[in-house]
Enzyme design. Sequence first.
Site, mmCIF file in Angstrom:
data_model
loop_
_atom_site.group_PDB
_atom_site.id
_atom_site.type_symbol
_atom_site.label_atom_id
_atom_site.label_comp_id
_atom_site.label_asym_id
_atom_site.label_seq_id
_atom_site.Cartn_x
_atom_site.Cartn_y
_atom_site.Cartn_z
ATOM 1 C CG ASN A 267 36.956 36.161 40.390
ATOM 2 O OD1 ASN A 267 37.497 35.207 40.941
ATOM 3 N ND2 ASN A 267 36.715 36.193 39.084
ATOM 4 C CD1 TRP A 268 40.034 37.801 46.349
ATOM 5 C CD2 TRP A 268 40.759 36.170 47.722
ATOM 6 N NE1 TRP A 268 39.903 38.236 47.650
ATOM 7 C CE2 TRP A 268 40.334 37.271 48.500
ATOM 8 C CE3 TRP A 268 41.245 35.033 48.355
ATOM 9 C CZ2 TRP A 268 40.386 37.255 49.901
ATOM 10 C CZ3 TRP A 268 41.304 35.012 49.744
ATOM 11 C CH2 TRP A 268 40.883 36.122 50.513
ATOM 12 C CE LYS A 269 39.634 37.581 37.536
ATOM 13 N NZ LYS A 269 39.763 38.141 36.220
ATOM 14 C CG HIS B 59 34.965 34.500 35.185
ATOM 15 N ND1 HIS B 59 36.006 34.693 34.321
ATOM 16 C CD2 HIS B 59 34.903 35.600 35.971
ATOM 17 C CE1 HIS B 59 36.556 35.879 34.573
ATOM 18 N NE2 HIS B 59 35.907 36.443 35.578
ATOM 19 C CD GLU C 6 39.630 35.233 34.031
ATOM 20 O OE1 GLU C 6 39.604 34.634 35.122
ATOM 21 O OE2 GLU C 6 39.798 36.466 33.929
ATOM 22 C CD GLU D 115 33.115 39.599 35.421
ATOM 23 O OE1 GLU D 115 33.598 40.268 36.327
ATOM 24 O OE2 GLU D 115 33.541 38.471 35.115
ATOM 25 N N GLY E 292 40.511 42.396 33.272
ATOM 26 C CA GLY E 292 41.957 42.361 33.493
ATOM 27 C C GLY E 292 42.749 43.192 32.495
ATOM 28 C CB SER F 171 39.207 47.065 34.284
ATOM 29 O OG SER F 171 39.983 46.141 33.563
ATOM 30 N N GLY G 239 37.942 41.919 40.285
ATOM 31 C CA GLY G 239 39.025 40.935 40.201
ATOM 32 C C GLY G 239 40.307 41.501 40.795
ATOM 33 N N GLY G 240 41.181 41.974 39.937
ATOM 34 C CA GLY G 240 42.511 42.440 40.346
ATOM 35 C C GLY G 240 42.494 43.384 41.545
#
Length: 241
Positions: free
Chosen positions: A8-10, A91, A93, A158, A164, A196, A217-218
Amino acid sequence: MKPIIAANWKMNLTQTEAINLLNDLSSVIEPYDFDIILCPSACYLNVCKEYKSSAVLGAQNISEFDEGAYTGEISAKMVSSCGASTVLLGHSERRHVFNESNEMIKEKLKLCFKYQLKPILCVGETIEERKNNKVFEVIKEQLAVIKQFEGDYLIAYEPVWAIGTGETATPEVAQEVHKFIRNIVGNDVPILYGGSVNAGNVSELLLQPDINGALVGGASLKISEFSEILKITSINERIPQ
Ligand code: PGA
């Protein structure tokens, strides 16, 4: 079930940076025969499609509306026409920053199934909900939305407090919730863990019986970290469960 690793590049990367990452990814993705899903910004779906890698393309969101006068929205049909075959929905977010409700997610699910996009429904509790022993209640409510549909889907658990933050759920904590989800969705639905995930914790997580993959993600933006995650996933796959 083969593992699935989703990236997930967000809302990260310029187009040049996305292309550089795709160039780096093309050599690290190919050796693996499990599913790798790339979820770039919708602006880069076409760019990613040109790479013709074996990775499946996913959108990070779609509009709850089918089409028409909704300035700024991106529809299910649009992401599908740009190469996406799956979509992240709900998600945290989206739920917490953009106030997406289960009702809105239900409308988006309808459109996913209408346009043959496989949804990856994200579920998870906040730290307050965990402290108040509400984990299972919240997850059950979030899952109730997808249980109303017939088509294929994936779930990503999640925990909001792990996204994150560098704080991962321990494999035992994650497995406890995955087992609860498994009992609701059945054996054929892949359940990914996200929050994470990195090269240091992915192995233990994937060894849990009800964790079928990871939503990263990150760490998916750093080629060395992501390629290590893929390598570890492939080694894990060969360990008898
Ligand atoms: P993270 O994000 O790996 O950076 O915690 C995961 C996600 O939000 O999908």
